[in-house]
Design an enzyme around this catalytic site. Structure first.
Site, short mmCIF file in Angstrom:
data_model
loop_
_atom_site.label_atom_id
_atom_site.label_comp_id
_atom_site.label_asym_id
_atom_site.label_seq_id
_atom_site.Cartn_x
_atom_site.Cartn_y
_atom_site.Cartn_z
N CYS A 92 0.81 -1.22 0.00
CA CYS A 92 0.00 0.00 0.00
C CYS A 92 0.84 1.27 0.00
O CYS A 92 0.35 2.33 -0.38
CB CYS A 92 -0.91 0.03 1.22
N HIS A 351 -8.69 3.83 -3.02
CA HIS A 351 -7.36 3.36 -2.62
C HIS A 351 -6.80 2.39 -3.66
O HIS A 351 -6.75 1.18 -3.44
CB HIS A 351 -7.47 2.69 -1.25
N CYS A 381 -0.74 3.19 6.31
CA CYS A 381 -0.51 1.86 6.84
C CYS A 381 -0.24 0.92 5.67
O CYS A 381 -0.61 1.23 4.53
CB CYS A 381 -1.71 1.38 7.65
N GLY A 383 -0.06 -3.29 4.43
CA GLY A 383 -0.32 -4.69 4.72
C GLY A 383 0.96 -5.44 5.09
O GLY A 383 2.05 -5.10 4.63
#
Length: 394
Positions: A92, A351, A381, A383
Site C-alpha cells: 500500500c 485506494h 498503513c 499490509g
C-alpha cells in the site's frame, strides 16, 4: 558530500475509478503513461531527456503491470528511450516509497530531475496459478485472485499474522473500543469533505482525466450517503463485527505522478516549487495490526524534521479502514483532527494500492502551495505490518 534540497514542482493524478468502473477498460501501464506524459507536458520548459529516472510504485505486478511498469510508462508516454524507469513495491505504500526513493537519489546527487508516482488497476488484476509440483497433474488446479490480500501464504507464518485485512481492522476497533457509529461517522465525513472539495474546484489543478474515458472526478464518492444508509450495511468480516464495506476503502483503479528536482532541476523546469521534502520514516509492526503502522512512522519522521504533530497544517492519512484511521488518531492525542484529510480520504476517494502514496504526497504538496506556507505530512498503513511517512514543508 553535501545533501541537496529536494523540491516537488508539480503533482498530478487520474480521477480514481471504482472496481469494474470507468477505468476498468484501461491497462495499468497506460494509466501510468498518462500521468507521466501529463506531468511532463505541464512543464513546457523541461526537456524530457533531462529526466534522470522514473520511479513508480505498484503493489501487484502480476498482470499487465508486469516487467517494470515504470519503464513501460516511459516508453508508452513517448519520453526519450534514454530515460530509465524502476518499479518499487512496498504494497500500500508503494507510491510513497517511489517518491522517497526518487527524493533520496536527488538528495545525494545521483539525479537532478526525477518523476515518481504509482499505479494500480485492481479491476484488471489477474488470477494466477502455481506450477504443479510434478508434470501432468490429473486433478483440478487452484486459481488465486491477485486483487487484494494474502495468497499462496507461507505455512511457516503464524496464523495470527495472516488474518484478512478487515479482521485486522476489527482487532484495532476492539483495541481502541471504536463503535460502529464512530466508524460510520468517520466514513460519512470522508465523503462529505471529498464532495465539497470537488464542488469547490479544489482538485481541478491536480486531476488529469484519461482521454476517451467518461470520468472527470473520483468515482466512489457518495455525497448522498447518510448514517442511516451506512447502518444498513452488514459487517463484512465478522458476523457481529463493526467493519463494513461502507466504512472501508473500496477497490480502485488509478495513477499519480510527481516531478521532483534539486536547485539545478528547478532552473531547468522554470517552475516555482509546491513544497520541499524534509524527511521520511518507515517502521514495522505486528502484521495483524498493520493499520497502526503509521503511528511510529509519523513520530519518527517528525522527530527527524525537528517538528511535532502540533506543527502540522495538513496531514493526508490514508484511510484503509475507518477503524484503522481512528485507531491511529487515538494514539496522536496532540494532533488537531481538523488538519487530517481536509479534502476527503481514501474511503471516499479510493485506494488504488500502488498509486495511493503518490496521491497523498501530491495532495499535501498542492495544499501547502495553496496555503503559501506550512508543514505537511503524508502517511499510510501497509499490509503485512508497516507504516510509511513523509514530511513536506513550504
Amino acid at each position: 558530500m553535501s545533501i541537496r534540497d529536494v523540491y516537488i514542482v508539480d503533482a498530478v493524478r487520474t480521477p480514481i475509478g471504482k472496481f469494474g468502473g470507468a477505468l476498468a477498460t484501461v491497462r495499468p501501464d497506460d494509466l501510468a503513461a498518462h500521468v507521466v506524459r501529463a506531468l511532463v507536458d505541464r512543464s513546457p520548459e523541461l526537456d524530457p531527456a533531462r529526466v534522470d529516472d522514473v520511479y513508480f510504485g505498484d503493489a501487484n505486478g502480476a498482470g499487465e503491470d508486469n516487467r517494470d511498469v515504470a519503464r513501460m510508462a516511459v516508453l508508452l508516454a513517448g519520453l526519450p528511450v534514454s530515460v530509465p524507469g524502476v518499479t518499487v513495491n512496498r504494497l500500500c505504500g508503494s507510491g510513497l516509497e517511489a517518491v522517497i526513493q526518487a527524493a533520496r537519489a536527488i538528495a545525494v546527487g545521483d539525479a537532478h530531475i526525477a518523476v515518481a508516482g504509482g499505479v494500480e488497476s485492481m479491476s484488471r488484476a489477474p488470477w494466477v496459478m502455481q506450477k504443479p509440483e510434478r508434470g501432468f497433474p490429473a486433478g483440478h488446479q487452484q486459481l488465486w485472485s491477485t486483487t487484494l490480500g494474502w495468497r499462496m501464504t507461507n505455512p511457516k507464518l503464524p496464523a495470527e499474522w495472516t488474518v484478512a485485512l478487515g479482521e485486522g481492522a476489527e482487532l484495532i476497533a476492539e483495541r481502541h473500543a471504536l463503535s460502529r457509529e464512530q466508524q460510520d461517522a468517520f466514513a460519512l465525513d470522508s465523503h462529505r469533505k471529498a464532495a465539497e472539495a470537488w464542488t469547490k474546484g479544489l482538485y481541478d489543478g491536480e486531476v488529469v482525466p484519461y482521454e476517451g474515458v467518461d470520468l472527470v472526478r473520483d468515482e466512489c464518492i457518495r455525497e448522498t450517503s447518510s448514517m442511516e444508509a451506512l447502518a444498513k450495511l452488514k459487517p463484512a468480516f465478522r458476523k457481529d463485527g463493526s467493519v463494513t464495506a461502507g466504512n472501508s476503502s473500496p477497490l480502485n483503479d488509478g495513477a499519480a505522478a510527481l516531478l521532483l528536482v534539486d536547485e539545478e532541476g528547478l532552473r531547468a523546469t522554470g517552475r516555482e516549487p509546491l513544497a520541499r521534502i524534509r524527511t521520511s520514516a518507515v517502521t514495522g509492526i505486528e502484521p495483524q495490526l498493520f493499520g497502526l503502522g503509521p503511528v511510529e512512522a509519523v513520530r519518527t519522521a517528525l522527530a527527524k524534521a525537528g517538528r511535532s504533530l502540533a506543527d502540522l497544517s495538513v496531514f493526508e492519512l490514508n484511510e484503509a479502514f475507518a477503524a484503522q484511521s481512528l485507531g491511529c488518531l487515538a494514539e496522536w492525542p496532540e494532533l488537531d483532527p481538523a488538519v487530517v484529510n481536509p479534502r476527503g480520504g481514501a474511503i471516499a476517494i479510493g485506494h488504488p494500492l500502488g498509486a495511493s502514496g503518490a496521491r497523498l504526497a501530491g495532495a499535501v504538496a498542492h495544499q501547502l502551495a495553496a496555503a503559501g506556507s506550512g508543514v505537511g505530512l503524508a502517511a499510510l498503513c501497509i499490509g503485512v505490518g508497516q507504516g510509511l511517512a513523509l514530511v513536506l514543508e513550504r
